[in-house]
Design a protein around this motif. Structure first.
Motif, PDB file in Angstrom:
ATOM      1  N   PRO A  66       0.806  -1.229   0.000  1.00 20.12           N
ATOM      2  CA  PRO A  66       0.000   0.000   0.000  1.00 20.12           C
ATOM      3  C   PRO A  66       0.840   1.281   0.000  1.00 20.12           C
ATOM      4  CG  PRO A  66      -0.982  -1.596   1.469  1.00 20.12           C
ATOM      5  CD  PRO A  66       0.360  -2.159   1.038  1.00 20.12           C
ATOM      6  N   ARG A  67       2.020   1.259   0.604  1.00 22.96           N
ATOM      7  CA  ARG A  67       2.889   2.441   0.561  1.00 22.96           C
ATOM      8  C   ARG A  67       3.337   2.714  -0.877  1.00 22.96           C
ATOM      9  NH1 ARG A  67       5.061  -0.080   5.036  1.00 22.96           N
ATOM     10  NH2 ARG A  67       6.897  -0.731   3.866  1.00 22.96           N
ATOM     11  N   ALA A  68       3.706   1.667  -1.591  1.00 25.00           N
ATOM     12  CA  ALA A  68       4.134   1.833  -2.983  1.00 25.00           C
ATOM     13  C   ALA A  68       2.977   2.326  -3.842  1.00 25.00           C
ATOM     14  CB  ALA A  68       4.691   0.516  -3.530  1.00 25.00           C
ATOM     15  N   MET A  69       1.784   1.766  -3.631  1.00 23.48           N
ATOM     16  CA  MET A  69       0.616   2.208  -4.397  1.00 23.48           C
ATOM     17  C   MET A  69       0.276   3.655  -4.052  1.00 23.48           C
ATOM     18  SD  MET A  69      -0.465  -0.200  -6.390  1.00 23.48           S
ATOM     19  CE  MET A  69      -0.396  -1.976  -6.571  1.00 23.48           C
ATOM     20  N   GLY A  70       0.403   4.027  -2.783  1.00 15.39           N
ATOM     21  CA  GLY A  70       0.143   5.402  -2.363  1.00 15.39           C
ATOM     22  C   GLY A  70       1.103   6.382  -3.023  1.00 15.39           C
ATOM     23  N   CYS A  71       2.376   6.002  -3.096  1.00 13.91           N
ATOM     24  CA  CYS A  71       3.370   6.841  -3.784  1.00 13.91           C
ATOM     25  C   CYS A  71       3.003   6.989  -5.257  1.00 13.91           C
ATOM     26  CB  CYS A  71       4.763   6.242  -3.641  1.00 13.91           C
ATOM     27  SG  CYS A  71       5.439   6.351  -1.977  1.00 13.91           S
ATOM     28  N   ALA A  72       2.605   5.893  -5.888  1.00 10.87           N
ATOM     29  CA  ALA A  72       2.221   5.936  -7.302  1.00 10.87           C
ATOM     30  C   ALA A  72       1.025   6.861  -7.493  1.00 10.87           C
ATOM     31  CB  ALA A  72       1.898   4.534  -7.812  1.00 10.87           C
ATOM     32  N   LEU A  73       0.032   6.755  -6.630  1.00  9.96           N
ATOM     33  CA  LEU A  73      -1.155   7.606  -6.764  1.00  9.96           C
ATOM     34  C   LEU A  73      -0.815   9.076  -6.571  1.00  9.96           C
ATOM     35  CD1 LEU A  73      -3.820   5.412  -4.958  1.00  9.96           C
ATOM     36  CD2 LEU A  73      -3.652   5.918  -7.402  1.00  9.96           C
ATOM     37  N   ALA A  74       0.060   9.381  -5.617  1.00 12.06           N
ATOM     38  CA  ALA A  74       0.468  10.773  -5.403  1.00 12.06           C
ATOM     39  C   ALA A  74       1.189  11.319  -6.636  1.00 12.06           C
ATOM     40  CB  ALA A  74       1.368  10.869  -4.168  1.00 12.06           C
ATOM     41  N   LEU A  75       2.054  10.521  -7.224  1.00  7.87           N
ATOM     42  CA  LEU A  75       2.773  10.952  -8.428  1.00  7.87           C
ATOM     43  C   LEU A  75       1.834  11.117  -9.621  1.00  7.87           C
ATOM     44  CD1 LEU A  75       5.928   8.739  -7.957  1.00  7.87           C
ATOM     45  CD2 LEU A  75       5.887  11.252  -7.954  1.00  7.87           C
ATOM     46  N   ILE A  76       0.862  10.220  -9.742  1.00  8.69           N
ATOM     47  CA  ILE A  76      -0.112  10.323 -10.834  1.00  8.69           C
ATOM     48  C   ILE A  76      -0.967  11.570 -10.650  1.00  8.69           C
ATOM     49  CG2 ILE A  76      -2.165   9.260 -11.842  1.00  8.69           C
ATOM     50  CD1 ILE A  76      -0.749   6.509 -11.251  1.00  8.69           C
ATOM     51  N   ALA A  77      -1.407  11.840  -9.418  1.00  7.08           N
ATOM     52  CA  ALA A  77      -2.204  13.042  -9.148  1.00  7.08           C
ATOM     53  C   ALA A  77      -1.402  14.293  -9.484  1.00  7.08           C
ATOM     54  CB  ALA A  77      -2.656  13.071  -7.691  1.00  7.08           C
ATOM     55  N   ASP A  78      -0.122  14.308  -9.135  1.00  9.67           N
ATOM     56  CA  ASP A  78       0.744  15.439  -9.452  1.00  9.67           C
ATOM     57  C   ASP A  78       0.859  15.616 -10.972  1.00  9.67           C
ATOM     58  OD1 ASP A  78       2.584  17.569  -8.689  1.00  9.67           O
ATOM     59  OD2 ASP A  78       4.154  16.254  -9.491  1.00  9.67           O
ATOM     60  N   PHE A  79       0.994  14.502 -11.693  1.00 12.33           N
ATOM     61  CA  PHE A  79       1.074  14.553 -13.154  1.00 12.33           C
ATOM     62  C   PHE A  79      -0.207  15.147 -13.743  1.00 12.33           C
ATOM     63  CE2 PHE A  79       0.044  12.492 -17.214  1.00 12.33           C
ATOM     64  CZ  PHE A  79       1.108  12.941 -17.991  1.00 12.33           C
ATOM     65  N   VAL A  80      -1.355  14.690 -13.284  1.00 12.63           N
ATOM     66  CA  VAL A  80      -2.637  15.198 -13.793  1.00 12.63           C
ATOM     67  C   VAL A  80      -2.737  16.701 -13.535  1.00 12.63           C
ATOM     68  CG1 VAL A  80      -5.150  15.104 -13.482  1.00 12.63           C
ATOM     69  CG2 VAL A  80      -3.831  12.986 -13.631  1.00 12.63           C
ATOM     70  N   ASP A  81      -2.338  17.126 -12.347  1.00  9.45           N
ATOM     71  CA  ASP A  81      -2.398  18.554 -12.017  1.00  9.45           C
ATOM     72  C   ASP A  81      -1.428  19.376 -12.866  1.00  9.45           C
ATOM     73  OD1 ASP A  81      -4.391  18.095 -10.178  1.00  9.45           O
ATOM     74  OD2 ASP A  81      -3.121  18.371  -8.414  1.00  9.45           O
ATOM     75  N   GLN A  82      -0.292  18.813 -13.212  1.00  4.89           N
ATOM     76  CA  GLN A  82       0.656  19.529 -14.063  1.00  4.89           C
ATOM     77  C   GLN A  82       0.127  19.659 -15.486  1.00  4.89           C
ATOM     78  OE1 GLN A  82       4.713  18.169 -13.895  1.00  4.89           O
ATOM     79  NE2 GLN A  82       4.649  17.998 -11.669  1.00  4.89           N
ATOM     80  N   VAL A  83      -0.538  18.613 -15.966  1.00  4.01           N
ATOM     81  CA  VAL A  83      -1.047  18.620 -17.345  1.00  4.01           C
ATOM     82  C   VAL A  83      -2.329  19.444 -17.461  1.00  4.01           C
ATOM     83  CG1 VAL A  83      -2.032  17.160 -19.163  1.00  4.01           C
ATOM     84  CG2 VAL A  83       0.027  16.423 -17.948  1.00  4.01           C
ATOM     85  N   ASP A  84      -3.258  19.241 -16.526  1.00  9.82           N
ATOM     86  CA  ASP A  84      -4.585  19.862 -16.628  1.00  9.82           C
ATOM     87  C   ASP A  84      -4.772  21.076 -15.719  1.00  9.82           C
ATOM     88  OD1 ASP A  84      -5.306  18.011 -18.532  1.00  9.82           O
ATOM     89  OD2 ASP A  84      -6.282  16.679 -17.099  1.00  9.82           O
ATOM     90  N   GLY A  85      -3.758  21.442 -14.977  1.00  7.04           N
ATOM     91  CA  GLY A  85      -3.834  22.617 -14.110  1.00  7.04           C
ATOM     92  C   GLY A  85      -4.026  22.229 -12.658  1.00  7.04           C
ATOM     93  N   PRO A  86      -3.599  23.120 -11.766  1.00  4.96           N
ATOM     94  CA  PRO A  86      -3.697  22.850 -10.326  1.00  4.96           C
ATOM     95  C   PRO A  86      -5.122  22.500  -9.901  1.00  4.96           C
ATOM     96  CG  PRO A  86      -2.396  24.823 -10.722  1.00  4.96           C
ATOM     97  CD  PRO A  86      -2.997  24.425 -12.043  1.00  4.96           C
ATOM     98  N   GLY A  87      -5.250  21.447  -9.129  1.00  3.95           N
ATOM     99  CA  GLY A  87      -6.550  21.024  -8.620  1.00  3.95           C
ATOM    100  C   GLY A  87      -7.346  20.143  -9.561  1.00  3.95           C
ATOM    101  N   ALA A  88      -6.820  19.862 -10.741  1.00  4.01           N
ATOM    102  CA  ALA A  88      -7.570  19.074 -11.734  1.00  4.01           C
ATOM    103  C   ALA A  88      -7.881  17.674 -11.227  1.00  4.01           C
ATOM    104  CB  ALA A  88      -6.804  19.002 -13.047  1.00  4.01           C
ATOM    105  N   CYS A  89      -6.924  17.051 -10.588  1.00  2.76           N
ATOM    106  CA  CYS A  89      -7.153  15.690 -10.098  1.00  2.76           C
ATOM    107  C   CYS A  89      -8.254  15.688  -9.037  1.00  2.76           C
ATOM    108  CB  CYS A  89      -5.852  15.104  -9.538  1.00  2.76           C
ATOM    109  SG  CYS A  89      -5.982  13.358  -9.145  1.00  2.76           S
TER     110      CYS A  89
END
Length: 102
Positions: A66-89
């Motif tokens: 779950p720690r590894a999955m949590g890290c992956a989700l945080a990185l994916i959320a950061d990616f979405v926010d970078q692509v679609d703008g802050p708060g997009a995720c």
């Protein structure tokens, strides 16, 4: 992120490879033995499969995963926010939650 091959041919592979490299940098939090499962779950998403159902079929979850999955989700959320703008995720998740409740 949705299912299927977004962003052209090879996007899923490049995204997953980059994600795994970034998760691997969190070596003080993530067990390297959990990275292959994280990779397979991300691949399941890109293939349009339900990642939770897919993971449930793969057997018991080690305590560290779950720690590894949590890290992956945080990185994916950061990616979405970078692509679609802050708060997009967050907006996307709240929108999906709202539709599920209705």
């Amino acid at each position: 992120m949705g299912g299927g091959r977004l962003g052209g041919e090879g996007f899923a592979e490049r995204f997953t490879e980059t994600l795994m490299g970034k998760i691997d940098q969190w070596g003080d939090v993530v067990e390297p033995s959990d990275l292959p499962m994280v990779c397979r779950v991300v691949t399941a998403v890109f293939d349009g499969r339900d990642p939770v159902a897919w993971r449930d079929q793969a057997g018991p979850v080690p305590d560290s995963e779950p720690r590894a999955m949590g890290c992956a989700l945080a990185l994916i959320a950061d990616f979405v926010d970078q692509v679609d703008g802050p708060g997009a995720c967050e907006r996307g998740l709240l929108s999906m939650l709202s539709r599920a409740i209705d």
